[in-house]
Design an enzyme around this catalytic site. Structure first.
Site, PDB file in Angstrom:
ATOM      1  N   LYS A 114      25.291   8.981   9.639  1.00  0.00           N
ATOM      2  CA  LYS A 114      25.442   8.264  10.912  1.00  0.00           C
ATOM      3  C   LYS A 114      25.283   9.253  12.054  1.00  0.00           C
ATOM      4  O   LYS A 114      25.810  10.371  11.989  1.00  0.00           O
ATOM      5  CB  LYS A 114      26.843   7.634  10.939  1.00  0.00           C
ATOM      6  N   SER A 167      30.198  -0.490  13.545  1.00  0.00           N
ATOM      7  CA  SER A 167      29.154   0.304  14.175  1.00  0.00           C
ATOM      8  C   SER A 167      28.251   1.050  13.197  1.00  0.00           C
ATOM      9  O   SER A 167      27.129   1.403  13.548  1.00  0.00           O
ATOM     10  CB  SER A 167      29.766   1.296  15.156  1.00  0.00           C
ATOM     11  N   SER A 199      34.362  -0.100  11.188  1.00  0.00           N
ATOM     12  CA  SER A 199      32.953   0.285  11.313  1.00  0.00           C
ATOM     13  C   SER A 199      32.263   0.745  10.041  1.00  0.00           C
ATOM     14  O   SER A 199      31.045   0.913  10.030  1.00  0.00           O
ATOM     15  CB  SER A 199      32.795   1.364  12.387  1.00  0.00           C
TER      16      SER A 199
END
Lengths: 97, 498
Positions: free
Chosen positions: B81, B156, B180
């Site tokens: 990420k 996210s 997330s």
């Protein structure tokens, strides 16, 4: 209560975010809605309840006070928006006296 | 075998690398080819450095040939990420605020991946600074859900979940502040683990809400998640909040079935829960019961207040953490600024997107004098009540079983103009962050439209082993994790001929 109290221009200034008029109006409306939602917390009986700022009671563990190698000056300045020699460069901060 | 390569497990890849039927270079080339083919429609990455991956793969193959493999996983790429620092690679946090920033160091989780020979791969898309539940708040683009390209992958860590689900990475690292990792894992039909707060170092991970943030793995099976968690977990002197506790053998613990006592909280089965989701989650509970587990109704009366508490807490912490993005030492600096102080306001106005601005302003407000007690401190008191609910429940049961998200993947554009509706996407996941507990999301079926459903198991502090064991047991009996996303497979077939 908070939605009337939310002075969006003043709070944005504290957050150091310059807002245009349209943005102020839109974000102000959305934040008022979020604060209205948060008001359900006002009905909770929290008398005598300690606030939790962290998930667990242990808290932070200090690191050992040992010397470690860090970045070189060049590495530390590599992402500087402006640089002069070994310094970050910014517009002047002090006014003429 | 070549067709199957994108969906092979970590153990299967490791076996291939060990017996010589696979090289790290061939694996890297296959992943790069598939990424080039699918990315135009998927948008899981913000950027990727194919040369870096190929170089890493060649070095891995050399190590292995000379008997120096760092572990059996040496040479397997793991998606990252774009909120986690990888030395020499860009770090955008899904924002324009960072400009052309390049990380000068590795996050601890990256050092640990490298120590096992895993290759950090790509910069995966996210909502700006991890603030969002759909990737629609990324400053770059929205990621598509591999099961239905017109829907969001969740967020996210939506880029990470979509990449893993689409076979563009065998596993990935994400972060979870209010759901997330778990919510996108659920929406993309993969497995995601939020470890206990403090189990994994946050050093080198952009801070959003420091008392809630936790790094964790996303992968296509519980076993793969266990391998990645075991690799990254453990005490770190660079993170004062990392737990100074030994990590048990998670891979062994993940195999230990026990007759658990499982709690079902009615608060997680209320209004707004999609009927298909409720059916699948209740069927999972019935399965555990048939297998000899005891099912008990437990109550988490304050958990429904989690979203409100989360907002007042996370925004306050973000207000403090994101003060560092001021245009002085790194990141975007406005050209229009007239003096040093003006740099802050203008650079932040230009660099941050709407959602980040909303949250920072809310954070400034809830901490401001006159309102701090009414909002921030009150939220922290309710946080104590939420934590006590969990403590009480987990004294009676081994873990808690709930849906991960109230609905399956929603259409792109359905919630992004309504901040409150977006926040409520995390209603079933936020309270575990407030309590610091570990939780896993594992696929438990498809809804009427063929979209994946996630089952959430919430455990005791540092009880990752039990969660992995229960999720593993469920997964092995059902095989939902072996289902593949149709939409992206059709895409792959079309692209395959080009």
């Amino acid at each position: 209560m908070g939605e009337e109290a939310l002075d969006i221009a003043a709070v944005a200034a504290i957050a150091r975010i310059s807002l245009g008029e349209e943005e102020r109006e839109r974000l102000g409306r959305q934040l008022a809605e979020i604060l209205r939602y948060a008001e359900q917390l006002m009905a909770v009986d929290v008398e005598g309840v300690e606030p939790a700022t962290h998930p667990f009671a242990e808290g932070a563990v200090p690191a050992e006070d040992a010397v470690e190698s860090g970045f070189s000056t060049d590495e530390a300045l590599r992402n500087a928006p402006r640089r002069e020699g070994n310094l970050f460069s910014v517009p002047r901060v002090l006014e003429d006296v | 075998m070549a067709e199957d390569l994108p969906y092979r497990s970590l153990r299967s890849l490791a076996d291939g690398l060990a017996d010589g039927s696979l090289t790290a270079l061939a694996l890297a080339e296959a992943i790069l080819a598939r990424t080039a083919a699918l990315e135009p429609r998927l948008g899981a990455f913000i950027s990727w450095d194919g040369d870096d991956l190929l170089r890493g793969a060649e070095e891995s193959d050399r190590r292995r040939r000379s008997g120096q493999a760092r572990s059996r996983w040496d040479g397997i790429p793991i998606g990252i990420k774009d909120l986690i620092s990888v030395h020499g690679q860009p770090l955008t946090n899904g924002s324009r605020m960072l400009g052309s920033y390049v990380s000068p160091y590795d996050a601890t989780v990256i050092s640990r991946l490298r120590a096992a020979g895993f290759l950090p791969w790509g910069r995966l898309n996210l909502d700006e600074f991890a603030m969002g539940s759909s990737t629609e708040y990324s400053a770059f683009h929205c990621t598509a859900n591999p099961w239905d390209l017109s829907r969001v992958p969740g967020g996210s860590s939506g880029g990470a979940a979509a990449a893993v689900a689409a076979g563009l990475a065998p596993g990935a690292l994400g972060t979870d502040t209010g759901g997330s990792i778990r919510q996108p894992a659920a929406l993309c039909g993969i497995t995601g683990l939020k470890p206990t707060y403090g189990r994994v170092s946050r050093y080198g991970v952009t801070a959003f809400a420091s008392s809630l943030d936790q790094v964790g793995p996303l992968a296509r099976s519980v076993d793969d998640v266990a391998i990645l968690c075991a690799t990254i977990a453990g005490s770190d002197g660079h993170d004062a909040t990392s737990a100074r506790l030994a990590v048990p053998d998670l891979l062994a613990e993940a195999q230990n079935f026990r007759s658990w006592t499982i709690g079902i909280p009615p608060e997680f089965f209320g209004e707004g829960l999609q009927p298909d989701v409720e059916r699948a989650v209740r069927a999972a509970a019935a399965f555990f019961e048939r297998e000899g587990c005891a099912i008990r109704s437990i109550s988490l009366p304050h958990a429904p207040l989690g979203t409100a508490v989360y907002f007042l807490t996370a925004t306050a912490e973000a207000f403090s953490n994101l003060a560092r993005f001021d245009g002085i030492r790194y990141g975007h600096r406005s050209r229009g600024a007239e003096d040093a102080v003006d740099i802050y306001g203008r650079s932040r106005a230009e660099g941050f997107g709407d959602e980040v601005k909303r949250r920072l302003i809310l954070g400034a407000f809830v901490l401001s004098s006159g309102f701090q007690d009414a909002y921030y401190v009150r939220a922290q008191r309710v946080r104590t009540l939420i934590r006590r609910d969990y403590e009480k429940a987990l004294a009676q049961v081994d873990f808690i079983l709930t849906p991960t998200a109230a609905t399956t993947a929603f259409p792109i554009g359905a919630r992004n103009m309504d901040p409150l509706a977006m926040y409520l996407s995390d209603a079933y996941t936020v309270s575990t962050n407030l309590a610091g507990l570990p939780a896993i999301s594992v696929p438990c079926g498809l809804d009427g439209q063929g979209l994946p459903i996630g089952l959430q198991l919430i455990g005791r502090p540092y009880g990752e082993g039990d969660l992995l064991a229960a999720a593993n047991f469920f997964q092995k009996a059902h095989g939902f994790h072996l289902l593949r996303p149709g939409a992206v497979e059709e895409g792959a077939a079309e692209e395959g001929s080009s």
